[in-house]
Design a protein around this motif. Structure first.
Motif, PDB file in Angstrom:
ATOM      1  N   SER A   1      11.160  14.587  -2.993  1.00  0.00           N
ATOM      2  CA  SER A   1      11.901  15.032  -1.811  1.00  0.00           C
ATOM      3  C   SER A   1      12.920  13.987  -1.373  1.00  0.00           C
ATOM      4  CB  SER A   1      10.937  15.323  -0.663  1.00  0.00           C
ATOM      5  OG  SER A   1      10.358  14.121  -0.181  1.00  0.00           O
ATOM      6  N   MET A   2      13.850  14.434  -0.573  1.00  0.00           N
ATOM      7  CA  MET A   2      14.907  13.549  -0.076  1.00  0.00           C
ATOM      8  C   MET A   2      14.340  12.522   0.901  1.00  0.00           C
ATOM      9  SD  MET A   2      18.622  14.709   1.327  1.00  0.00           S
ATOM     10  CE  MET A   2      20.012  13.558   1.305  1.00  0.00           C
ATOM     11  N   ILE A   3      13.416  12.963   1.736  1.00  0.00           N
ATOM     12  CA  ILE A   3      12.798  12.052   2.693  1.00  0.00           C
ATOM     13  C   ILE A   3      12.051  10.944   1.956  1.00  0.00           C
ATOM     14  CG2 ILE A   3      11.159  11.844   4.580  1.00  0.00           C
ATOM     15  CD1 ILE A   3      13.623  13.363   5.359  1.00  0.00           C
ATOM     16  N   ALA A   4      11.348  11.300   0.883  1.00  0.00           N
ATOM     17  CA  ALA A   4      10.601  10.306   0.115  1.00  0.00           C
ATOM     18  C   ALA A   4      11.540   9.272  -0.497  1.00  0.00           C
ATOM     19  CB  ALA A   4       9.787  10.995  -0.974  1.00  0.00           C
ATOM     20  N   THR A   5      12.690   9.720  -0.975  1.00  0.00           N
ATOM     21  CA  THR A   5      13.661   8.789  -1.561  1.00  0.00           C
ATOM     22  C   THR A   5      14.199   7.827  -0.500  1.00  0.00           C
ATOM     23  OG1 THR A   5      14.304  10.499  -3.157  1.00  0.00           O
ATOM     24  CG2 THR A   5      15.795   8.614  -2.891  1.00  0.00           C
ATOM     25  N   ILE A   6      14.422   8.333   0.687  1.00  0.00           N
ATOM     26  CA  ILE A   6      14.890   7.464   1.769  1.00  0.00           C
ATOM     27  C   ILE A   6      13.809   6.449   2.144  1.00  0.00           C
ATOM     28  CG2 ILE A   6      15.646   7.413   4.177  1.00  0.00           C
ATOM     29  CD1 ILE A   6      16.882  10.164   3.729  1.00  0.00           C
ATOM     30  N   ILE A   7      12.553   6.893   2.129  1.00  0.00           N
ATOM     31  CA  ILE A   7      11.447   5.975   2.404  1.00  0.00           C
ATOM     32  C   ILE A   7      11.405   4.856   1.367  1.00  0.00           C
ATOM     33  CG2 ILE A   7       8.941   5.753   2.593  1.00  0.00           C
ATOM     34  CD1 ILE A   7      10.251   7.153   4.934  1.00  0.00           C
ATOM     35  N   VAL A   8      11.700   5.190   0.116  1.00  0.00           N
ATOM     36  CA  VAL A   8      11.740   4.164  -0.929  1.00  0.00           C
ATOM     37  C   VAL A   8      12.821   3.126  -0.608  1.00  0.00           C
ATOM     38  CG1 VAL A   8      12.270   3.745  -3.358  1.00  0.00           C
ATOM     39  CG2 VAL A   8      10.805   5.663  -2.715  1.00  0.00           C
ATOM     40  N   ASN A   9      13.961   3.584  -0.121  1.00  0.00           N
ATOM     41  CA  ASN A   9      15.022   2.652   0.278  1.00  0.00           C
ATOM     42  C   ASN A   9      14.551   1.718   1.391  1.00  0.00           C
ATOM     43  OD1 ASN A   9      17.924   3.318  -0.953  1.00  0.00           O
ATOM     44  ND2 ASN A   9      16.781   5.229  -0.750  1.00  0.00           N
ATOM     45  N   ILE A  10      13.818   2.267   2.345  1.00  0.00           N
ATOM     46  CA  ILE A  10      13.306   1.440   3.439  1.00  0.00           C
ATOM     47  C   ILE A  10      12.300   0.418   2.922  1.00  0.00           C
ATOM     48  CG2 ILE A  10      12.016   1.492   5.612  1.00  0.00           C
ATOM     49  CD1 ILE A  10      13.211   4.255   6.140  1.00  0.00           C
ATOM     50  N   ILE A  11      11.463   0.824   1.953  1.00  0.00           N
ATOM     51  CA  ILE A  11      10.502  -0.106   1.355  1.00  0.00           C
ATOM     52  C   ILE A  11      11.239  -1.255   0.675  1.00  0.00           C
ATOM     53  CG2 ILE A  11       8.784  -0.355  -0.479  1.00  0.00           C
ATOM     54  CD1 ILE A  11       7.811   2.451   0.175  1.00  0.00           C
TER      55      ILE A  11
ATOM     56  N   MET B   1       0.825  -1.213   0.000  1.00  0.00           N
ATOM     57  CA  MET B   1       0.000   0.000   0.000  1.00  0.00           C
ATOM     58  C   MET B   1       0.856   1.259   0.000  1.00  0.00           C
ATOM     59  SD  MET B   1      -3.293  -0.914   2.412  1.00  0.00           S
ATOM     60  CE  MET B   1      -2.363  -1.602   3.787  1.00  0.00           C
ATOM     61  N   MET B   2       1.972   1.235   0.752  1.00  0.00           N
ATOM     62  CA  MET B   2       2.850   2.398   0.780  1.00  0.00           C
ATOM     63  C   MET B   2       3.511   2.609  -0.576  1.00  0.00           C
ATOM     64  SD  MET B   2       3.656   4.811   2.785  1.00  0.00           S
ATOM     65  CE  MET B   2       4.780   6.192   2.707  1.00  0.00           C
ATOM     66  N   SER B   3       3.867   1.523  -1.252  1.00  0.00           N
ATOM     67  CA  SER B   3       4.473   1.633  -2.586  1.00  0.00           C
ATOM     68  C   SER B   3       3.500   2.279  -3.562  1.00  0.00           C
ATOM     69  CB  SER B   3       4.889   0.250  -3.082  1.00  0.00           C
ATOM     70  OG  SER B   3       5.849  -0.328  -2.213  1.00  0.00           O
ATOM     71  N   ARG B   4       2.240   1.905  -3.486  1.00  0.00           N
ATOM     72  CA  ARG B   4       1.229   2.494  -4.359  1.00  0.00           C
ATOM     73  C   ARG B   4       1.061   3.989  -4.067  1.00  0.00           C
ATOM     74  NH1 ARG B   4      -4.209  -0.881  -4.316  1.00  0.00           N
ATOM     75  NH2 ARG B   4      -4.676   0.802  -5.806  1.00  0.00           N
ATOM     76  N   MET B   5       1.056   4.360  -2.788  1.00  0.00           N
ATOM     77  CA  MET B   5       0.924   5.770  -2.431  1.00  0.00           C
ATOM     78  C   MET B   5       2.107   6.580  -2.925  1.00  0.00           C
ATOM     79  SD  MET B   5      -0.612   5.477   1.453  1.00  0.00           S
ATOM     80  CE  MET B   5      -0.381   7.235   1.686  1.00  0.00           C
TER      81      MET B   5
ATOM     82  N   ILE C   1       0.843   4.795   6.419  1.00  0.00           N
ATOM     83  CA  ILE C   1      -0.455   4.828   5.761  1.00  0.00           C
ATOM     84  C   ILE C   1      -1.511   5.417   6.670  1.00  0.00           C
ATOM     85  CG2 ILE C   1      -2.263   3.369   4.739  1.00  0.00           C
ATOM     86  CD1 ILE C   1       0.016   1.445   3.946  1.00  0.00           C
ATOM     87  N   ARG C   2      -1.416   5.126   7.961  1.00  0.00           N
ATOM     88  CA  ARG C   2      -2.390   5.639   8.924  1.00  0.00           C
ATOM     89  C   ARG C   2      -2.180   7.097   9.243  1.00  0.00           C
ATOM     90  NH1 ARG C   2      -6.951   3.489   9.403  1.00  0.00           N
ATOM     91  NH2 ARG C   2      -7.119   4.333  11.505  1.00  0.00           N
ATOM     92  N   GLY C   3      -1.119   7.703   8.684  1.00  0.00           N
ATOM     93  CA  GLY C   3      -0.935   9.138   8.849  1.00  0.00           C
ATOM     94  C   GLY C   3      -0.040   9.516  10.003  1.00  0.00           C
TER      95      GLY C   3
END
Length: 325
Positions: free
Chosen positions: A87-97, A75-79, A320-322
């Motif tokens: 953003s840099m934070i978003a790219t780091i989140i992709v690494n965590i995914i 679900m996070m990948s789809r979002m 996902i829950r915010g």
């Protein structure tokens, strides 16, 4: 003349019976000795392995992580794909995914082993699956720390988010992956699991036996001190910043974006404290007290602490829950 031979034969028969009973008694004692030795050897082997209660706990824990982590990651990948954030934070989140996805792929192997108590995939696969759970923990730890440090740098005016481009995040990600791989892979694949006994009897995840090596003990203590120091320092700084923001903007503290950003980035430190720190704290006790002749309680708790590190895969459900944006 006829009585003497009869007496003689009677004595021979009695003597033969005595010898037979003596031989039977000796054989019985030998059998008992063999059975006792076998039982003692079996118990000494079983003591080092995860018992039924341990396996039930691990099966339940890994099943929850597999189901919840898979759902959260998908679900996070789809979002992330829909938002297309640069953003840099978003790219780091992709690494965590990506890290979570790699770990989740290996969990069915672990569940299969704990259900059947037989490792069917070879010693190399065992080492790979075992290394991934540690690699996931340490790489995730690094990316969590990077997010926390970025937020602190922004607060102290040492960094402006507007100046950070996507290529900065890509370069940072590549650097973390390369440096981490160069440090982690040689240590694990050259030091852990090289004992031939690991491949015997189709068993797996018993690399704690390699802790008798002095080099591995030093490496483990160094990692523990390094992680604990970083977590304590960042946690103290983060709490000081949050307290200062709360004091400055009271009573409308939550209305300020900077305060909310610091609170939300504190989430990553809390995940580290809940999921990673228990394993490393117990690791100190485990290294000091583990031996081949002790009971399985230390092994049980060590396996549970290792499994607890995978619970961080549920962080995507919090995204996902915010809880984190």
């Amino acid at each position: 003349m006829t009585i003497a031979p009869c007496v003689f034969y009677q004595k021979q028969i009695i003597r033969g019976k005595d010898q037979f009973y003596a031989l039977l008694s000796s054989s019985w004692q030998n059998m008992e000795l063999i059975n006792t030795t076998t039982l003692s050897n079996t118990s000494s082997v079983d003591l080092d392995h995860c018992d039924l209660r341990c396996r039930r706990i691990l099966i339940a824990l890994y099943s929850v992580v597999l189901l919840g982590g898979t759902a959260g990651t998908v679900m996070m990948s789809r979002m992330m794909f829909k938002r297309k954030s640069q953003s840099m934070i978003a790219t780091i989140i992709v690494n965590i995914i990506v890290l979570h996805s790699i770990l989740l792929v290996t969990l069915p192997f672990r569940l299969s082993y704990y259900v059947s108590v037989v490792w069917k995939f070879g010693s190399f696969t065992c080492r790979v699956v075992s290394s991934i759970i540690y690699g996931h923990m340490y790489f995730t730890f690094v990316f969590y720390v990077v997010i926390v440090i970025l937020r602190l740098l922004i607060y102290f005016k040492k960094l402006q988010m507007q100046r950070l481009q996507r290529y900065h995040a890509v370069v940072l990600s590549i650097t973390v992956w390369m440096v981490g791989s160069l440090i982690f892979l040689p240590v694990f694949f050259l030091k852990y699991g090289i004992d031939p006994s690991h491949s015997e009897q189709h068993r797996c995840f018993e690399f704690y036996k390699d802790l008798n090596c002095r080099e591995l003990i030093i490496i483990n203590y160094s990692i523990i001190v390094f992680m604990m120091t970083i977590v304590v320092v960042l946690f103290l700084i983060k709490m000081a910043v949050i307290f200062q923001l709360a004091k400055t903007h009271w009573p409308d503290t939550w209305a300020h974006q900077e305060y909310r950003a610091q609170i939300k980035s504190l989430f990553f430190l809390l995940v580290i404290v809940v999921c990673f720190i228990p394993h490393h704290v117990f690791r100190i006790h485990f290294i000091q007290n583990f031996s081949e002749i002790e009971d399985s309680q230390l092994v049980l708790y060590n396996e549970i602490c290792i499994a607890l590190t995978t619970v961080c895969c549920l962080d995507m459900l919090c995204f996902i829950r915010g809880v984190i944006h």
